[in-house]
Scaffold this motif. Structure first.
Motif, PDB file in Angstrom:
ATOM      1  N   GLU A  93       0.824  -1.212   0.000  1.00 58.69           N
ATOM      2  CA  GLU A  93       0.000   0.000   0.000  1.00 58.69           C
ATOM      3  C   GLU A  93       0.857   1.260   0.000  1.00 58.69           C
ATOM      4  O   GLU A  93       0.421   2.304  -0.488  1.00 58.69           O
ATOM      5  CB  GLU A  93      -0.939  -0.008   1.209  1.00 58.69           C
ATOM      6  N   GLN A  94       2.081   1.163   0.518  1.00 57.27           N
ATOM      7  CA  GLN A  94       2.982   2.311   0.483  1.00 57.27           C
ATOM      8  C   GLN A  94       3.397   2.662  -0.947  1.00 57.27           C
ATOM      9  O   GLN A  94       3.869   3.779  -1.190  1.00 57.27           O
ATOM     10  CB  GLN A  94       4.237   2.014   1.317  1.00 57.27           C
TER      11      GLN A  94
ATOM     12  N   ARG B  75      -9.171   7.330  -8.861  1.00 55.74           N
ATOM     13  CA  ARG B  75      -8.736   6.856  -7.550  1.00 55.74           C
ATOM     14  C   ARG B  75      -8.260   5.413  -7.674  1.00 55.74           C
ATOM     15  O   ARG B  75      -8.941   4.561  -8.250  1.00 55.74           O
ATOM     16  CB  ARG B  75      -9.880   6.926  -6.549  1.00 55.74           C
ATOM     17  N   VAL B  76      -7.087   5.144  -7.135  1.00 56.52           N
ATOM     18  CA  VAL B  76      -6.488   3.812  -7.185  1.00 56.52           C
ATOM     19  C   VAL B  76      -6.300   3.306  -5.767  1.00 56.52           C
ATOM     20  O   VAL B  76      -5.763   4.021  -4.914  1.00 56.52           O
ATOM     21  CB  VAL B  76      -5.119   3.848  -7.907  1.00 56.52           C
ATOM     22  N   GLN B  77      -6.774   2.088  -5.508  1.00 50.36           N
ATOM     23  CA  GLN B  77      -6.554   1.514  -4.189  1.00 50.36           C
ATOM     24  C   GLN B  77      -6.381   0.004  -4.300  1.00 50.36           C
ATOM     25  O   GLN B  77      -6.884  -0.628  -5.224  1.00 50.36           O
ATOM     26  CB  GLN B  77      -7.700   1.847  -3.233  1.00 50.36           C
ATOM     27  N   LEU B  78      -5.641  -0.553  -3.364  1.00 51.79           N
ATOM     28  CA  LEU B  78      -5.403  -1.992  -3.311  1.00 51.79           C
ATOM     29  C   LEU B  78      -6.597  -2.677  -2.655  1.00 51.79           C
ATOM     30  O   LEU B  78      -6.970  -2.344  -1.535  1.00 51.79           O
ATOM     31  CB  LEU B  78      -4.124  -2.273  -2.513  1.00 51.79           C
ATOM     32  N   LEU B  79      -7.181  -3.647  -3.372  1.00 54.28           N
ATOM     33  CA  LEU B  79      -8.328  -4.372  -2.828  1.00 54.28           C
ATOM     34  C   LEU B  79      -7.892  -5.560  -1.981  1.00 54.28           C
ATOM     35  O   LEU B  79      -8.324  -5.723  -0.847  1.00 54.28           O
ATOM     36  CB  LEU B  79      -9.242  -4.849  -3.958  1.00 54.28           C
ATOM     37  N   ASP B  80      -7.066  -6.431  -2.549  1.00 54.95           N
ATOM     38  CA  ASP B  80      -6.618  -7.595  -1.797  1.00 54.95           C
ATOM     39  C   ASP B  80      -5.287  -8.092  -2.334  1.00 54.95           C
ATOM     40  O   ASP B  80      -4.851  -7.719  -3.434  1.00 54.95           O
ATOM     41  CB  ASP B  80      -7.665  -8.718  -1.833  1.00 54.95           C
ATOM     42  N   LEU B  81      -4.640  -8.938  -1.540  1.00 50.76           N
ATOM     43  CA  LEU B  81      -3.322  -9.474  -1.851  1.00 50.76           C
ATOM     44  C   LEU B  81      -3.339 -10.973  -1.555  1.00 50.76           C
ATOM     45  O   LEU B  81      -3.689 -11.379  -0.448  1.00 50.76           O
ATOM     46  CB  LEU B  81      -2.254  -8.762  -1.007  1.00 50.76           C
ATOM     47  N   ARG B  82      -2.953 -11.777  -2.567  1.00 51.27           N
ATOM     48  CA  ARG B  82      -3.009 -13.231  -2.416  1.00 51.27           C
ATOM     49  C   ARG B  82      -1.711 -13.870  -2.913  1.00 51.27           C
ATOM     50  O   ARG B  82      -0.884 -13.212  -3.513  1.00 51.27           O
ATOM     51  CB  ARG B  82      -4.199 -13.797  -3.209  1.00 51.27           C
ATOM     52  N   ASP B  83      -1.603 -15.191  -2.670  1.00 54.38           N
ATOM     53  CA  ASP B  83      -0.465 -15.981  -3.154  1.00 54.38           C
ATOM     54  C   ASP B  83       0.863 -15.296  -2.803  1.00 54.38           C
ATOM     55  O   ASP B  83       1.722 -15.074  -3.656  1.00 54.38           O
ATOM     56  CB  ASP B  83      -0.558 -16.196  -4.673  1.00 54.38           C
TER      57      ASP B  83
ATOM     58  N   ILE C  52       9.122  -9.562  -1.825  1.00 52.02           N
ATOM     59  CA  ILE C  52       7.837 -10.266  -1.780  1.00 52.02           C
ATOM     60  C   ILE C  52       7.264 -10.322  -3.187  1.00 52.02           C
ATOM     61  O   ILE C  52       7.300  -9.334  -3.926  1.00 52.02           O
ATOM     62  CB  ILE C  52       6.844  -9.545  -0.842  1.00 52.02           C
ATOM     63  N   VAL C  53       6.746 -11.471  -3.564  1.00 48.59           N
ATOM     64  CA  VAL C  53       6.026 -11.604  -4.825  1.00 48.59           C
ATOM     65  C   VAL C  53       4.618 -12.074  -4.486  1.00 48.59           C
ATOM     66  O   VAL C  53       4.430 -12.987  -3.675  1.00 48.59           O
ATOM     67  CB  VAL C  53       6.738 -12.573  -5.789  1.00 48.59           C
ATOM     68  N   ALA C  54       3.617 -11.410  -5.058  1.00 49.61           N
ATOM     69  CA  ALA C  54       2.233 -11.713  -4.704  1.00 49.61           C
ATOM     70  C   ALA C  54       1.307 -11.306  -5.841  1.00 49.61           C
ATOM     71  O   ALA C  54       1.699 -10.600  -6.773  1.00 49.61           O
ATOM     72  CB  ALA C  54       1.838 -10.979  -3.422  1.00 49.61           C
ATOM     73  N   THR C  55       0.074 -11.771  -5.753  1.00 47.04           N
ATOM     74  CA  THR C  55      -0.960 -11.389  -6.713  1.00 47.04           C
ATOM     75  C   THR C  55      -1.816 -10.304  -6.077  1.00 47.04           C
ATOM     76  O   THR C  55      -2.456 -10.535  -5.040  1.00 47.04           O
ATOM     77  CB  THR C  55      -1.835 -12.589  -7.092  1.00 47.04           C
ATOM     78  N   ALA C  56      -1.789  -9.122  -6.659  1.00 45.46           N
ATOM     79  CA  ALA C  56      -2.512  -7.968  -6.113  1.00 45.46           C
ATOM     80  C   ALA C  56      -3.680  -7.606  -7.020  1.00 45.46           C
ATOM     81  O   ALA C  56      -3.555  -7.641  -8.241  1.00 45.46           O
ATOM     82  CB  ALA C  56      -1.575  -6.773  -5.965  1.00 45.46           C
TER      83      ALA C  56
ATOM     84  N   THR D 104     -11.438  -3.360 -11.944  1.00 44.42           N
ATOM     85  CA  THR D 104     -10.346  -3.933 -11.164  1.00 44.42           C
ATOM     86  C   THR D 104      -9.275  -4.457 -12.116  1.00 44.42           C
ATOM     87  O   THR D 104      -9.556  -4.833 -13.254  1.00 44.42           O
ATOM     88  CB  THR D 104     -10.839  -5.080 -10.268  1.00 44.42           C
ATOM     89  N   LEU D 105      -8.049  -4.486 -11.619  1.00 47.12           N
ATOM     90  CA  LEU D 105      -6.906  -4.986 -12.386  1.00 47.12           C
ATOM     91  C   LEU D 105      -6.085  -5.907 -11.497  1.00 47.12           C
ATOM     92  O   LEU D 105      -5.671  -5.518 -10.409  1.00 47.12           O
ATOM     93  CB  LEU D 105      -6.035  -3.839 -12.894  1.00 47.12           C
TER      94      LEU D 105
END
Length: 324
Positions: free
Chosen positions: A119-120, A162-170, A182-186, A205-206
């Motif tokens: 998020e930073q 407006r851009v915001q992070l919804l969720d983070l997985r894997d 860190i490697v993840a699916t955002a 969403t992207l």
């Protein structure tokens, strides 16, 4: 990139002619031919680098088990003599997964901490996408404020999206030297004023596979590994929609953006701003906006300004646009 020396190249030809590993033969019977000069050159390039840099460890990675073997259990002559004096500074691996495990061992990371770190970098991700939107106008699907799915051609005011992070997985984390990554699916959400058949507030969403650091600083920025196709927001009621501005405010924003870019607004930009009253009024139906200024449609009293590059003989067309 390691250039192959003349010595390694000549040795490659010699070993191929004499079928000395890692060179050999290919085919059977009368069709058998001598091959492998390139394999020898590749092998000896790594060996020479290790000899010339005694303070470094060389990782030789190849899935060619037939010619290079799998290492570790001993090499055939003369390959064994090539690396006899290198000891543990010459490490033979058979695939990139082994390399990753060797150079970047996994580390534990808390999911909440990983989300906070990513998020930073939201501003960085937003700016990156604004640059993409400026040159790429591929249509994308959005969810409108009233829940409908429609196709948008572009964002009307990219800087206001407006851009915001919804969720983070894997989520996976690795240590590379003194740093951890860190490697993840955002999954990100974009909300703004979109250009479709009309001007309409929309959300999409992207999903991205992203690599980002656990450290801060310009030298530790995220990297997008893979981006997927934009999808409409799943639920319009779950989107935090920004308040609708008056058309005059949108017109002022368009003028300011054009001025910041050192140009005049195009006729298309001015028309879209001036004609947004109806679709925005339609969207605002039933929405409590009493805390915001009353809606005031913009009235154009002057002819639309010419876009940059427009010549004087095009003015009759401008008159027709005014009448329309």
């Amino acid at each position: 990139m390691l250039p192959t020396s003349g010595t390694a190249a000549l040795e490659g030809l010699y070993r191929e002619a004499n079928t000395l590993p890692p060179a050999g033969t290919k085919g059977d019977g009368d069709k058998k031919v001598k091959v492998g000069a390139r394999d020898v050159a590749i092998w000896l390039t790594a060996v020479e680098y290790a000899r010339e840099h005694p303070d470094e460890t060389v990782y030789f990675v190849s899935e060619n088990h037939k010619d290079f073997t799998k290492g570790g259990a001993g090499y055939p002559a003369p390959m064994d003599r090539d690396v006899a004096d290198l000891g543990e500074r010459f490490v033979h691996l058979t695939n990139l997964a082994e390399l990753l495990e060797t150079l970047a061992p996994r580390v534990q990371v808390d999911a909440a901490d990983a989300r906070g770190l990513l998020e930073q970098h939201t501003a960085w991700f937003a700016n990156r996408n604004r640059r993409i939107w400026a040159i790429n106008h591929t249509p994308f699907e959005i969810r409108t404020r009233d829940g409908e799915t429609t196709t948008a051609q572009a964002w009307m005011l990219p800087d206001d999206v407006r851009v915001q992070l919804l969720d983070l997985r894997d989520i996976e984390a690795y240590r590379l030297g003194a740093n951890s990554w860190i490697v993840a699916t955002a999954r990100w959400e974009f909300v703004g004023l979109a250009i479709g058949k009309t001007l309409v507030q929309g959300a999409c969403t992207l999903k991205t596979r992203i690599l980002f650091p656990t450290q801060s600083g310009d030298e530790h920025r995220p990297r997008i590994i893979k981006s997927y196709v934009e999808l409409p927001a799943e639920d319009a009621s779950a989107v935090d929609w920004p308040p609708l501005m008056r058309s005059a405010e949108y017109m002022q924003r368009v003028l300011q953006n054009a001025e910041a870019e050192g140009r005049k607004p195009t006729r298309v930009e001015v028309l879209l701003s001036a004609l947004m009253a109806f679709p925005l009024l339609k969207q605002s139906a039933g929405i409590e906006l009493s805390q915001y200024p009353a809606y005031q449609p913009l009235e154009l009293k002057h002819r639309l300004p010419l876009s940059s590059g427009t010549v004087e003989h095009e003015q009759p067309e401008d008159k027709r646009l005014d009448e329309e």
